[in-house]
Motif scaffolding. Sequence first.
Motif, PDB file in Angstrom:
ATOM      1  N   LEU A  27       0.842  -0.899  -0.017  1.00  0.00           N
ATOM      2  CA  LEU A  27      -0.227   0.345  -0.107  1.00  0.00           C
ATOM      3  C   LEU A  27       0.597   1.066  -0.033  1.00  0.00           C
ATOM      4  O   LEU A  27       0.838   1.963  -0.488  1.00  0.00           O
ATOM      5  CB  LEU A  27      -1.109  -0.240   1.198  1.00  0.00           C
ATOM      6  CG  LEU A  27      -1.396  -0.778   0.813  1.00  0.00           C
ATOM      7  CD1 LEU A  27      -3.086  -0.600   2.539  1.00  0.00           C
ATOM      8  CD2 LEU A  27      -2.908  -0.712  -0.013  1.00  0.00           C
ATOM      9  N   LEU A  28       1.961   1.141   0.262  1.00  0.00           N
ATOM     10  CA  LEU A  28       2.979   2.510   0.197  1.00  0.00           C
ATOM     11  C   LEU A  28       3.574   2.481  -0.510  1.00  0.00           C
ATOM     12  O   LEU A  28       4.234   2.121  -1.081  1.00  0.00           O
ATOM     13  CB  LEU A  28       4.191   1.799   1.904  1.00  0.00           C
ATOM     14  CG  LEU A  28       3.191   1.764   3.022  1.00  0.00           C
ATOM     15  CD1 LEU A  28       4.694   1.506   3.533  1.00  0.00           C
ATOM     16  CD2 LEU A  28       2.495   3.564   3.357  1.00  0.00           C
ATOM     17  N   PRO A  29       4.013   4.222  -1.349  1.00  0.00           N
ATOM     18  CA  PRO A  29       5.110   4.219  -2.676  1.00  0.00           C
ATOM     19  C   PRO A  29       6.259   3.443  -2.048  1.00  0.00           C
ATOM     20  O   PRO A  29       6.711   3.443  -1.038  1.00  0.00           O
ATOM     21  CB  PRO A  29       4.819   5.314  -2.145  1.00  0.00           C
ATOM     22  CG  PRO A  29       4.656   6.053  -1.763  1.00  0.00           C
ATOM     23  CD  PRO A  29       3.585   4.677  -0.613  1.00  0.00           C
ATOM     24  N   ASN A  30       5.850   2.452  -4.105  1.00  0.00           N
ATOM     25  CA  ASN A  30       7.373   2.042  -3.672  1.00  0.00           C
ATOM     26  C   ASN A  30       8.073   2.711  -3.552  1.00  0.00           C
ATOM     27  O   ASN A  30       9.639   2.509  -3.617  1.00  0.00           O
ATOM     28  CB  ASN A  30       7.179   0.890  -5.454  1.00  0.00           C
ATOM     29  CG  ASN A  30       6.317  -0.378  -4.816  1.00  0.00           C
ATOM     30  OD1 ASN A  30       6.315  -0.902  -4.022  1.00  0.00           O
ATOM     31  ND2 ASN A  30       5.394  -0.670  -6.076  1.00  0.00           N
ATOM     32  N   ALA A  31       8.441   3.557  -4.688  1.00  0.00           N
ATOM     33  CA  ALA A  31       9.886   4.955  -5.258  1.00  0.00           C
ATOM     34  C   ALA A  31       9.170   6.889  -4.953  1.00  0.00           C
ATOM     35  O   ALA A  31       7.552   6.251  -5.673  1.00  0.00           O
ATOM     36  CB  ALA A  31      10.167   4.762  -6.329  1.00  0.00           C
ATOM     37  N   PRO A  32       9.874   7.361  -5.312  1.00  0.00           N
ATOM     38  CA  PRO A  32       9.448   8.246  -5.012  1.00  0.00           C
ATOM     39  C   PRO A  32       9.318   8.732  -6.535  1.00  0.00           C
ATOM     40  O   PRO A  32       9.407   8.832  -7.245  1.00  0.00           O
ATOM     41  CB  PRO A  32      10.401   8.833  -4.401  1.00  0.00           C
ATOM     42  CG  PRO A  32      11.448   8.256  -4.372  1.00  0.00           C
ATOM     43  CD  PRO A  32      10.954   7.056  -4.395  1.00  0.00           C
ATOM     44  N   PRO A  33       7.895   9.966  -6.510  1.00  0.00           N
ATOM     45  CA  PRO A  33       8.041  10.015  -8.373  1.00  0.00           C
ATOM     46  C   PRO A  33       8.470  11.485  -8.488  1.00  0.00           C
ATOM     47  O   PRO A  33      10.137  12.153  -7.669  1.00  0.00           O
ATOM     48  CB  PRO A  33       6.304  11.209  -7.741  1.00  0.00           C
ATOM     49  CG  PRO A  33       6.833  11.427  -6.949  1.00  0.00           C
ATOM     50  CD  PRO A  33       7.109  10.092  -5.757  1.00  0.00           C
ATOM     51  N   THR A  34       8.902  11.646  -9.678  1.00  0.00           N
ATOM     52  CA  THR A  34      10.197  12.407 -10.792  1.00  0.00           C
ATOM     53  C   THR A  34       8.860  13.778 -10.840  1.00  0.00           C
ATOM     54  O   THR A  34       8.277  13.647 -11.419  1.00  0.00           O
ATOM     55  CB  THR A  34      10.159  11.919 -11.553  1.00  0.00           C
ATOM     56  OG1 THR A  34      10.998  10.201 -11.204  1.00  0.00           O
ATOM     57  CG2 THR A  34      11.080  12.958 -12.320  1.00  0.00           C
ATOM     58  N   LEU A  35       9.865  14.717 -10.030  1.00  0.00           N
ATOM     59  CA  LEU A  35       9.259  16.152 -10.775  1.00  0.00           C
ATOM     60  C   LEU A  35       9.759  17.495 -10.773  1.00  0.00           C
ATOM     61  O   LEU A  35      10.966  17.099 -10.263  1.00  0.00           O
ATOM     62  CB  LEU A  35       8.142  16.466  -9.744  1.00  0.00           C
ATOM     63  CG  LEU A  35       6.649  17.441  -9.661  1.00  0.00           C
ATOM     64  CD1 LEU A  35       5.752  16.902 -10.276  1.00  0.00           C
ATOM     65  CD2 LEU A  35       6.206  17.824  -7.959  1.00  0.00           C
ATOM     66  N   ALA A  36       9.596  17.755 -11.305  1.00  0.00           N
ATOM     67  CA  ALA A  36      11.022  19.091 -12.823  1.00  0.00           C
ATOM     68  C   ALA A  36      11.028  20.229 -11.213  1.00  0.00           C
ATOM     69  O   ALA A  36      10.311  20.498 -10.577  1.00  0.00           O
ATOM     70  CB  ALA A  36       9.900  18.937 -13.390  1.00  0.00           C
ATOM     71  N   GLY A  37      12.588  19.638 -10.540  1.00  0.00           N
ATOM     72  CA  GLY A  37      12.668  20.118  -9.922  1.00  0.00           C
ATOM     73  C   GLY A  37      12.985  20.461  -8.523  1.00  0.00           C
ATOM     74  O   GLY A  37      13.159  20.721  -7.525  1.00  0.00           O
ATOM     75  N   LEU A  38      12.463  19.140  -7.867  1.00  0.00           N
ATOM     76  CA  LEU A  38      11.854  18.818  -6.702  1.00  0.00           C
ATOM     77  C   LEU A  38      13.369  17.015  -6.786  1.00  0.00           C
ATOM     78  O   LEU A  38      12.870  16.546  -7.631  1.00  0.00           O
ATOM     79  CB  LEU A  38      10.789  18.768  -6.375  1.00  0.00           C
ATOM     80  CG  LEU A  38       9.815  20.136  -6.398  1.00  0.00           C
ATOM     81  CD1 LEU A  38       8.375  19.788  -6.083  1.00  0.00           C
ATOM     82  CD2 LEU A  38      10.811  20.827  -5.416  1.00  0.00           C
ATOM     83  N   GLY A  40      16.755  11.776   0.049  1.00  0.00           N
ATOM     84  CA  GLY A  40      17.280  10.138  -0.182  1.00  0.00           C
ATOM     85  C   GLY A  40      17.942   9.923   1.613  1.00  0.00           C
ATOM     86  O   GLY A  40      18.085   9.674   2.053  1.00  0.00           O
ATOM     87  N   ASP A  41      19.623  10.895   0.986  1.00  0.00           N
ATOM     88  CA  ASP A  41      20.481  11.479   2.276  1.00  0.00           C
ATOM     89  C   ASP A  41      19.830  11.702   3.159  1.00  0.00           C
ATOM     90  O   ASP A  41      20.820  11.771   4.461  1.00  0.00           O
ATOM     91  CB  ASP A  41      21.934  12.052   1.339  1.00  0.00           C
ATOM     92  CG  ASP A  41      22.514  11.670   0.635  1.00  0.00           C
ATOM     93  OD1 ASP A  41      22.077   9.981   0.468  1.00  0.00           O
ATOM     94  OD2 ASP A  41      23.554  11.704   0.322  1.00  0.00           O
ATOM     95  N   ILE A  42      19.367  12.839   3.387  1.00  0.00           N
ATOM     96  CA  ILE A  42      18.481  13.797   4.345  1.00  0.00           C
ATOM     97  C   ILE A  42      17.893  12.550   5.382  1.00  0.00           C
ATOM     98  O   ILE A  42      18.127  12.886   6.296  1.00  0.00           O
ATOM     99  CB  ILE A  42      17.566  14.696   4.403  1.00  0.00           C
ATOM    100  CG1 ILE A  42      18.560  15.801   3.250  1.00  0.00           C
ATOM    101  CG2 ILE A  42      17.239  15.431   5.373  1.00  0.00           C
ATOM    102  CD1 ILE A  42      17.817  17.116   2.555  1.00  0.00           C
ATOM    103  N   LEU A  43      16.601  12.040   4.549  1.00  0.00           N
ATOM    104  CA  LEU A  43      16.065  10.985   4.935  1.00  0.00           C
ATOM    105  C   LEU A  43      17.216   9.881   5.392  1.00  0.00           C
ATOM    106  O   LEU A  43      16.163   9.190   7.043  1.00  0.00           O
ATOM    107  CB  LEU A  43      15.365  10.513   4.018  1.00  0.00           C
ATOM    108  CG  LEU A  43      14.196   9.499   4.273  1.00  0.00           C
ATOM    109  CD1 LEU A  43      12.802   9.896   4.804  1.00  0.00           C
ATOM    110  CD2 LEU A  43      13.713   8.023   3.423  1.00  0.00           C
ATOM    111  N   ALA A  44      18.033   9.210   5.357  1.00  0.00           N
ATOM    112  CA  ALA A  44      18.669   8.569   5.568  1.00  0.00           C
ATOM    113  C   ALA A  44      19.526   9.071   7.084  1.00  0.00           C
ATOM    114  O   ALA A  44      19.743   7.980   8.360  1.00  0.00           O
ATOM    115  CB  ALA A  44      19.795   7.341   5.287  1.00  0.00           C
ATOM    116  N   ALA A  45      19.899   9.639   7.125  1.00  0.00           N
ATOM    117  CA  ALA A  45      20.323  10.573   8.504  1.00  0.00           C
ATOM    118  C   ALA A  45      19.503  11.314   9.212  1.00  0.00           C
ATOM    119  O   ALA A  45      20.210  10.551  10.897  1.00  0.00           O
ATOM    120  CB  ALA A  45      21.000  12.169   8.254  1.00  0.00           C
TER     121      ALA A  45
END
Length: 701
Positions: A464-475, A668-673
């Motif tokens: 039910l959770l997202p498998n991967a983050p979406p791709t959004l221009a500039g983000l 991703g690095d901020i999330l892991a930290a």
Amino acid sequence: MRIRTKLLLILLVLAVPPLVAISFYALREGRLLGDELAERAALSYRHAAEQELGLMVDLIGEDLNDNRRLMELSVALLAQEARTALSGPADTATPARTAEEFDAAGGLPPGLAPLPDYPVPSTAQALSLSHPRGTALAKGKADRLAGLLPTMELLRAKLTDNMLWAYVALPDGLMASFPGHGRLPETYDPRQRSWYKEALARKEAAWSILVDASTGRLTATVSTPVTAADGRLLGVAAIDAPLEAMLPESDLSRRWGTGVKALLVRRDEAAGDRALEVIGSQNFLSTALTWNTPLAPEPFAASDPAAAGRLAAAIASKKPVQLAMALDGQDFFAVFKPFPDTPAGLLVLVPREAVLRQADTAEAAILARTQGMLTVVVAASLLAVAGAVVLASFGARAVTKPVTALCQAAGKLAQGDLDSRAPVTGRDELAHLAMTFNAMAPKLAERLRLKQDMLLAMEVQQNLLPNAPPTLAGLDIAGSTRFCDETGGDYFDFLTIEGDGQGGLDVIVGDATGHGIAAALFMATGRALLRGGRAGRADPAGLISLANALLCRDTMDSGRFLTLFYLRLAGGGLAPAGHLEWARAGHDPALIYDPATDTFGELMGPGLPLGVLPDYAYEGQSHPGLKPGQVLALGTDGIWEARNPAGEMYGKDRFRAVIRAHAMSPAGDILAAAHKDVADFQAGAPRDDDITLVIVKADIA
């Protein structure tokens, strides 16, 4: 040879030699243990006695400091009242009684009640006025001093046993004393007393140790000058306290016996850094001293220079200290309690043997009990050897058959036969073991089914959770959930806004009450309602209002609710073309960190959790789009409410510090930290809540 005989021989070989060896070992170790326990008990008693003594001295020192401060405040009050009385009109309402009136009456003038606890005839109903021989009584000043009677009565009521006399002496020698009493010795002149001179020399509150001229008692006197508004000296106010009230040796002697010494000590600056002197003790009063014998500090001669140095250092640093010290050929345990605002303090010396008496008694008692225990061990060991032989023969017969049957059933269970059961015969432990085995099999099967169900539930919830983050221009976007059980109540989602042509994205973070299967089901229901409501393309406030109304129909009576933060990155979410829209349902606000200004902002807004009120209307909020380098963080309270083994909470300050330190890194690095910092903070402590975090970072142009 029959198996029963073999088992008997095996039991004897296994039981008897070890039993004999253990018996000898127990005897040897018991004696060693007794000696060690006795030694440790002695050390423990010594330590406890030293701690008790330190605590007593600390309490007495605090009480002494309180009494000292109270007396200083009292003499300041007396000086203030004396200044008012001497600067104002004469008080004719309070009659002034001279010391001669007391002497003429042979004690107390008529109509005055005596104080039964005073060593000389005195009264609390009047103060007495005295002046040096050969001088006349100044009537106007006497009337003014008589007006101090209410103040002195108040001081005696407050100070009780800590006050012997209170008095005010004028520069011409006139002195008012309370309680009222007869004339002082023939040559008495207050201006020549140390308390008068010390107050004038220091121009503030001063302490003196001297012999009282009326009672012959050793007193601690605090005095302070009385000055007019223009700085002119009006006199000196003073209060006497019996020295035994300041040095409560009797309280310590009741606990530690005779030989206890209580001293007021300070460093002798003139004699060197390690030189000490006694400024007050019960030994100051001797038969050779009279009221007009000046008292001078005595040198404190410790036999151990190192101990004296430690004591001098403690006095200099105003820190308490406990140490062993030799004095006059006797060993003492010394405890020093400093005065907070003066380079002096209270030193209590207790004979070393008094501190160690309980320790020696405990050591002797433990050794005696140990010897008795060893005697019992020897007898018990002999009986145990004999009993082992008898029990081995019966045990061999009783154990063989049930054990064999149980082994066969266990073998079948190990091969996967969950219907295998052991025969139950008799009512002994083997029968109970067989019943326990039989009860274990269905429970084991049930746990296997439950484990499979939990694995399936975890797999379903993970899907039910997202498998991967979406791709959004500039983000740059990253998100994850870490459950404290196989399943949990945390939830996050990324929903692309289809058909708007602007690259919009909905970011949702939620937290259902509790964790486990129930929370996971509740979370899944909320997710379905939110996703289903998006067909109407409502704004965040409209979507969660609709989901709340539907959720309340089924869950309002359950007491469960769901906190939610629904964020829409409208127009791509980047400034200046895009912006942020959101609605809160009882969830913690999102954080926005701007590295350019090193500031944090919060996306606030009102809103109750989902599932509380069915008709609650949620309000939408908006904010300009993200600027390059800005970091947006959406999380659940499992982050800042995480606790370490000491029970301390992680808190939002630590979370902000992680965001600030890694703001230049990818999302991703901020999330892991952040996850790593929380785990390091918990240091292995069990997690009691799920942790969900979504990071949205605007790329640097």
